[in-house]
Design an enzyme around this catalytic site. Structure first.
Site, PDB file in Angstrom:
ATOM      1  N   VAL A  14       1.176  -1.208  -0.292  1.00 35.61           N
ATOM      2  CA  VAL A  14       0.035   0.090  -0.160  1.00 35.61           C
ATOM      3  C   VAL A  14       0.906   1.375   0.172  1.00 35.61           C
ATOM      4  CG1 VAL A  14      -1.394   1.719   1.156  1.00 35.61           C
ATOM      5  CG2 VAL A  14      -1.989  -1.469   1.611  1.00 35.61           C
ATOM      6  N   SER A 197       6.092   6.696  -0.626  1.00 41.43           N
ATOM      7  CA  SER A 197       7.509   6.025  -1.342  1.00 41.43           C
ATOM      8  C   SER A 197       8.047   5.334   0.495  1.00 41.43           C
ATOM      9  CB  SER A 197       8.285   6.655  -1.555  1.00 41.43           C
ATOM     10  OG  SER A 197       7.860   7.315  -2.490  1.00 41.43           O
ATOM     11  N   ARG A 198       7.566   4.825   1.649  1.00 38.68           N
ATOM     12  CA  ARG A 198       8.025   4.590   2.422  1.00 38.68           C
ATOM     13  C   ARG A 198       8.588   5.295   3.884  1.00 38.68           C
ATOM     14  NH1 ARG A 198       4.552   1.576   1.000  1.00 38.68           N
ATOM     15  NH2 ARG A 198       3.976  -0.973   1.448  1.00 38.68           N
ATOM     16  N   LEU A 199       8.524   6.410   2.775  1.00 35.06           N
ATOM     17  CA  LEU A 199       9.109   7.689   3.776  1.00 35.06           C
ATOM     18  C   LEU A 199       8.033   7.718   4.810  1.00 35.06           C
ATOM     19  CD1 LEU A 199      10.809   9.588   0.644  1.00 35.06           C
ATOM     20  CD2 LEU A 199      11.927   7.612   2.712  1.00 35.06           C
ATOM     21  N   HIS A 200       7.882   6.990   6.127  1.00 35.54           N
ATOM     22  CA  HIS A 200       6.970   7.090   6.944  1.00 35.54           C
ATOM     23  C   HIS A 200       7.534   8.460   7.971  1.00 35.54           C
ATOM     24  CE1 HIS A 200       5.421   3.973   5.126  1.00 35.54           C
ATOM     25  NE2 HIS A 200       6.203   2.887   5.444  1.00 35.54           N
TER      26      HIS A 200
END
Length: 220
Positions: A14, A197-200
């Protein structure tokens, strides 16, 4: 033969885009910030927003994790209840530290809590026990939590036996002596907001040497 596509887990992903988490927008007290997020989870219709993973470890460091229900939280910490003969309680009596994780997928959020664990008072446990549905109170007497049971029939027989005994004693189940609460007093609380982009976004609250909360951003 199993369909190989069932195991193509790399395709399950996701791209989180619902919200951001910025230092300027959070409360300086992590308990108050948790209260805000917990209210958001309830408003979003999350099923059992108080469901949390509780991780414990025995004296040899062997970990164990399970889902339990948060029943209270305040400045003192996060409280849940259990049978004191259970695996989780056995771990906590010998190694009184735990980690909690809340995950609210619909909001793309999780909260991680690490802390020390103590039993809550008998009075506080009793006050909560008396609010439980009568079936749950009888069940606390019937179940020898985490012990081997030979069959579902045996478990239901134990419940009926407890039900009859309690009815004979007046019908109001008292709190068992082997049942009660634990409170996790946080040392660290981390708020995680999924981002693209998984830059949480990860904001960690930790106590400094003076006991004040310090907020730090962590790399995702």
């Amino acid at each position: 033969m199993a369909d190989d596509r069932q195991h193509d887990l790399g395709a399950l992903r996701v791209d989180y885009r619902k919200a951001a988490l910025d230092e300027s927008a959070v409360h300086p007290d992590p308990i108050e910030q948790f209260a805000r997020w917990f209210a958001d989870a309830r408003a979003a219709g999350v099923t059992e927003p108080n469901a949390m993973t509780l991780a414990t470890a025995d004296p040899e460091g062997r970990p164990s994790a399970r889902i339990v229900l948060l029943k209270d939280f305040d400045a003192r910490g996060f409280t849940f209840y259990t049978n004191y003969g259970s695996r989780k309680a056995t771990d906590l009596e010998s190694n009184p530290r735990a980690a909690l994780v809340f995950f609210w997928a619909v909001l793309e959020r999780q909260v991680r809590i690490d802390g020390d664990v103590t039993r809550v008072s008998r009075g506080e446990s009793r006050a909560y026990f008396d609010t439980r549905p009568i079936g749950s109170r009888i069940g606390a007497w019937a179940s020898k939590q985490s012990e081997v049971v030979l069959s579902r029939d045996q478990l239901e027989s134990q419940f009926r036996d407890a039900e009859r005994k309690i009815a004979a004693d007046g019908g109001d189940p008292p709190m068992p002596g082997f049942w009660g609460g634990y409170r996790v007093t946080p040392r660290v609380i981390e708020f995680w907001q999924g981002r693209s982009s998984r830059l949480h976004d990860r904001l960690r609250y930790r106590r400094d040497e003076g006991g004040a909360w310090v907020i730090e951003r962590l790399s995702p």
